[in-house]
Scaffold this motif. Structure first.
Motif, PDB file in Angstrom:
ATOM      1  N   GLN A  68       0.799  -1.112   0.242  1.00  0.00           N
ATOM      2  CA  GLN A  68      -0.043   0.093  -0.240  1.00  0.00           C
ATOM      3  C   GLN A  68       0.991   1.330  -0.049  1.00  0.00           C
ATOM      4  N   ILE A  69       0.714   2.060  -0.848  1.00  0.00           N
ATOM      5  CA  ILE A  69       1.385   3.299  -1.063  1.00  0.00           C
ATOM      6  C   ILE A  69       0.394   4.671  -1.046  1.00  0.00           C
TER       7      ILE A  69
ATOM      8  N   PHE B 281      10.332  -4.467  -7.044  1.00  0.00           N
ATOM      9  CA  PHE B 281      10.237  -4.529  -5.695  1.00  0.00           C
ATOM     10  C   PHE B 281      11.464  -5.499  -5.340  1.00  0.00           C
ATOM     11  N   ARG B 282      11.869  -5.484  -4.224  1.00  0.00           N
ATOM     12  CA  ARG B 282      12.958  -6.275  -3.711  1.00  0.00           C
ATOM     13  C   ARG B 282      12.586  -7.395  -2.963  1.00  0.00           C
TER      14      ARG B 282
ATOM     15  N   MET C 251       2.286  -4.140 -10.544  1.00  0.00           N
ATOM     16  CA  MET C 251       0.890  -3.872 -10.930  1.00  0.00           C
ATOM     17  C   MET C 251       0.000  -3.106 -10.174  1.00  0.00           C
ATOM     18  N   PRO C 252      -0.460  -1.702 -10.766  1.00  0.00           N
ATOM     19  CA  PRO C 252      -1.364  -0.958  -9.745  1.00  0.00           C
ATOM     20  C   PRO C 252      -2.843  -1.776  -9.901  1.00  0.00           C
ATOM     21  N   LEU C 253      -3.570  -1.660  -8.773  1.00  0.00           N
ATOM     22  CA  LEU C 253      -4.668  -2.475  -8.366  1.00  0.00           C
ATOM     23  C   LEU C 253      -5.792  -1.319  -8.188  1.00  0.00           C
TER      24      LEU C 253
ATOM     25  N   PRO D 143      -3.487   0.315  -3.389  1.00  0.00           N
ATOM     26  CA  PRO D 143      -2.924  -0.869  -3.376  1.00  0.00           C
ATOM     27  C   PRO D 143      -2.015  -1.074  -4.651  1.00  0.00           C
ATOM     28  N   VAL D 144      -0.876  -1.728  -4.647  1.00  0.00           N
ATOM     29  CA  VAL D 144      -0.129  -2.301  -5.509  1.00  0.00           C
ATOM     30  C   VAL D 144       0.221  -3.964  -5.383  1.00  0.00           C
TER      31      VAL D 144
END
Length: 155
Positions: free
Chosen positions: A73-74, A84-85, A99-101, A117-118
Motif C-alpha cells: 500500500q502506497i 520491488f526487492r 501492477m497497480p490495483l 494498493p499495488v
C-alpha cells in the motif's frame, strides 16, 4: 528393406521436429526473470525515498503463473518504484514487477484511507526454487518484501 529404413528415418526426423517445436514454444512462453540491475527499475532521486513492506503475501506456485505475489500500500501522492526487492537471508536479492490495483478491488486486507494498493509479482520459478531450498518461511515474512516510493507532488 529400403522402405522400412526410410520409414524409420522419417519417423525419427518427425519426432525430433515435434520435440524441437515444443521446446522452442515452451521457451518463448516463459516469463522472464526480473533482474535487479535494470536501470529503469528503481527511482534515482536526491529527495527522500521511503520504503514499505508487504501487507499480504500469496504463495501458490502450483496454480501456475501469477500466483506468487505481495500486496503493498502506497500513500496517495507518491510514486512507487517499478520493481520491488525480495531480500531473503543467505540468498541473492530477487526483484519482481508491479501492477497497480483499483482501489475498489478487494485484496483481502483492510484498505487504508489515503493509500492505494499495488501488487508485486515474483517469478514462479524463483519461488519454487526458494521453496525447494527450504526458504518457505522466509518467503512468507512480510519484512522480506520491500518496495520503495518517492513523493510526486508537494502536499
Amino acid at each position: 528393406m529400403l522402405k522400412k529404413f526410410r520409414f524409420y528415418i522419417l519417423f525419427a526426423l518427425s519426432l525430433v521436429f515435434v520435440i524441437g517445436v515444443y521446446y522452442v514454444s515452451d521457451f518463448l512462453e516463459r516469463s522472464p526473470v526480473m533482474s535487479c540491475d535494470v536501470p529503469y527499475g528503481f527511482i534515482q532521486t536526491k529527495e527522500a525515498k521511503y520504503y514499505t513492506f508487504a501487507e499480504e503475501i500469496v504463495i501458490q506456485p502450483w496454480r501456475g503463473q501469477h500466483h506468487v505475489y505481495a500486496i503493498f500500500q502506497i500513500p496517495d501522492g507518491y510514486q512507487y518504484e517499478y520493481l520491488f526487492r525480495l531480500k531473503i537471508p543467505g540468498e541473492d536479492i530477487q526483484c519482481g514487477g508491479l501492477m497497480p490495483l483499483d482501489k475498489n478491488v478487494f485484496t483481502g486486507i483492510p484498505h487504508k484511507q489515503g493509500y492505494y494498493p499495488v501488487r508485486g509479482y515474483l517469478n514462479t520459478r524463483i519461488a519454487i526454487n526458494l521453496i525447494t531450498k527450504g526458504k518457505l518461511d522466509q518467503l512468507k515474512k512480510l519484512q522480506n518484501w520491500q518496495l520503495g516510493y518517492v513523493m510526486t507532488k508537494k502536499m
